[in-house]
Design a protein around this motif. Structure first.
Motif, short mmCIF file in Angstrom:
data_model
loop_
_atom_site.label_atom_id
_atom_site.label_comp_id
_atom_site.label_asym_id
_atom_site.label_seq_id
_atom_site.Cartn_x
_atom_site.Cartn_y
_atom_site.Cartn_z
N VAL A 18 -0.27 7.35 11.38
CA VAL A 18 -1.14 6.79 10.35
C VAL A 18 -2.46 6.31 10.96
O VAL A 18 -2.90 5.19 10.73
CB VAL A 18 -0.42 5.66 9.58
CG1 VAL A 18 -1.17 5.32 8.30
CG2 VAL A 18 1.01 6.01 9.25
N GLY A 19 -3.06 7.18 11.76
CA GLY A 19 -4.38 6.88 12.30
C GLY A 19 -4.41 5.88 13.44
O GLY A 19 -5.48 5.40 13.80
N TYR B 243 -13.75 4.29 4.67
CA TYR B 243 -13.07 5.08 5.70
C TYR B 243 -13.88 5.31 6.96
O TYR B 243 -13.29 5.58 8.01
CB TYR B 243 -12.60 6.41 5.10
CG TYR B 243 -11.63 6.18 3.97
CD1 TYR B 243 -10.35 5.70 4.22
CD2 TYR B 243 -12.01 6.40 2.65
CE1 TYR B 243 -9.46 5.46 3.19
CE2 TYR B 243 -11.12 6.17 1.61
CZ TYR B 243 -9.86 5.70 1.89
OH TYR B 243 -8.98 5.45 0.87
N ILE B 244 -15.17 5.22 6.89
CA ILE B 244 -15.97 5.38 8.10
C ILE B 244 -16.34 4.01 8.67
O ILE B 244 -16.14 3.74 9.85
CB ILE B 244 -17.23 6.24 7.84
CG1 ILE B 244 -16.79 7.66 7.45
CG2 ILE B 244 -18.14 6.26 9.06
CD1 ILE B 244 -17.89 8.56 7.00
N GLU B 245 -16.85 3.14 7.81
CA GLU B 245 -17.21 1.79 8.24
C GLU B 245 -16.00 0.87 8.33
O GLU B 245 -16.10 -0.25 8.83
CB GLU B 245 -18.26 1.19 7.29
CG GLU B 245 -19.55 1.97 7.23
CD GLU B 245 -20.26 2.07 8.57
OE1 GLU B 245 -20.20 1.10 9.35
OE2 GLU B 245 -20.86 3.12 8.84
N LYS B 246 -14.87 1.32 7.78
CA LYS B 246 -13.60 0.58 7.81
C LYS B 246 -13.70 -0.79 7.13
O LYS B 246 -13.07 -1.76 7.56
CB LYS B 246 -13.10 0.42 9.25
CG LYS B 246 -13.00 1.72 10.01
CD LYS B 246 -11.60 2.05 10.32
CE LYS B 246 -11.53 3.23 11.26
NZ LYS B 246 -10.96 4.39 10.71
N LEU C 171 -11.22 4.36 -5.57
CA LEU C 171 -10.88 5.09 -4.34
C LEU C 171 -9.73 6.07 -4.59
O LEU C 171 -9.76 7.20 -4.11
CB LEU C 171 -10.53 4.12 -3.21
CG LEU C 171 -11.71 3.39 -2.58
CD1 LEU C 171 -11.22 2.24 -1.71
CD2 LEU C 171 -12.55 4.37 -1.76
N TYR C 172 -8.76 5.62 -5.35
CA TYR C 172 -7.63 6.49 -5.68
C TYR C 172 -8.10 7.74 -6.43
O TYR C 172 -7.72 8.86 -6.11
CB TYR C 172 -6.59 5.72 -6.51
CG TYR C 172 -5.46 6.58 -7.00
CD1 TYR C 172 -4.42 6.93 -6.14
CD2 TYR C 172 -5.45 7.07 -8.31
CE1 TYR C 172 -3.38 7.74 -6.58
CE2 TYR C 172 -4.41 7.88 -8.75
CZ TYR C 172 -3.38 8.21 -7.88
OH TYR C 172 -2.37 9.02 -8.32
N ARG C 173 -8.95 7.53 -7.43
CA ARG C 173 -9.46 8.67 -8.21
C ARG C 173 -10.29 9.61 -7.34
O ARG C 173 -10.20 10.84 -7.47
CB ARG C 173 -10.28 8.18 -9.41
CG ARG C 173 -9.42 7.59 -10.52
CD ARG C 173 -10.19 7.33 -11.80
NE ARG C 173 -11.29 6.39 -11.63
CZ ARG C 173 -11.19 5.07 -11.76
NH1 ARG C 173 -10.03 4.52 -12.08
NH2 ARG C 173 -12.24 4.29 -11.61
N ILE C 174 -11.07 9.06 -6.43
CA ILE C 174 -11.88 9.90 -5.53
C ILE C 174 -10.96 10.71 -4.61
O ILE C 174 -11.17 11.91 -4.40
CB ILE C 174 -12.87 9.05 -4.71
CG1 ILE C 174 -13.92 8.41 -5.64
CG2 ILE C 174 -13.56 9.90 -3.64
CD1 ILE C 174 -14.78 7.34 -4.96
#
Length: 190
Positions: free
Chosen positions: A45-46, A145-148, A169-172
């Motif tokens: 998980v990353g 997700y990039i800037e966390k 975020l879920y929809r995206i």
């Protein structure tokens, strides 16, 4: 004397076969590094330790070179070693809070192993789909997700509730998933 020459010729032939086998093995291992990393990173998980687990997997694979059956696919065989390394890593981290239990990790592994789409194709599709997002959606994905940034931080900055941001975020993610799937299907068509 003739017997010694025969033994030397046999030894040289064995050495050549072993060299060719090692060369082919290195080619396969190198060609599948990204796939192995994506698999390990998914199961962890990353976690930033994924690269260390990959290196340990590579060492295990190299140590088992003689066990590799060249008539069988390399990647599923390598995934088996990677999975064992992931489990060993998770076991060493038992004291820390784990998000996923071992059964869920096994399920994720099964799905990853069944997906034969190369990681590069999925990444290319993701990049293309990200470019199709509107600027607000892109910024939201970038922040999260990039800037966390946490969902709460994003919500406070935008003047929304954390639940609203989570839903967006879920929809995206759903939109991106459908777009990636469609891109991969379109790419497979002749």
């Amino acid at each position: 004397m003739i017997e010694n020459e025969r033994q030397e010729a046999g030894a040289n032939a064995d050495c050549s076969v072993n060299h060719n086998r090692a060369t082919r093995f290195i080619e396969l291992l190198t060609a599948h590094q990204r796939d192995l990393f994506v698999y390990i990173n998914t199961l962890l998980v990353g976690d930033s330790s994924a690269i260390d687990v990959l290196q340990d997997t590579n060492l295990d694979l190299w140590a088992r070179l003689q066990n590799f059956d060249e008539s069988r696919p390399f990647l599923p065989w390598a995934y088996g070693f990677a999975f064992q390394r992931v489990l060993a890593f998770r076991k060493s981290r038992r004291r820390s809070r784990l998000v996923l239990n071992d059964d869920l990790v096994q399920l994720i592994s099964d799905v990853c192993v069944q997906d034969t789409t190369p990681a590069d194709a999925r990444l290319t599709a993701l990049r293309n789909c990200l470019e199709k997002l509107d600027p607000q959606q892109s910024q939201l994905i970038c922040d999260r997700y990039i800037e966390k940034m946490s969902v709460k931080t994003i919500a406070a900055r935008l003047g929304h509730t954390a639940n609203q941001i989570s839903a967006r975020l879920y929809r995206i993610r759903q939109t991106l998933g459908r777009c990636i799937q469609a891109s991969l299907v379109a790419e497979m068509r002749p």
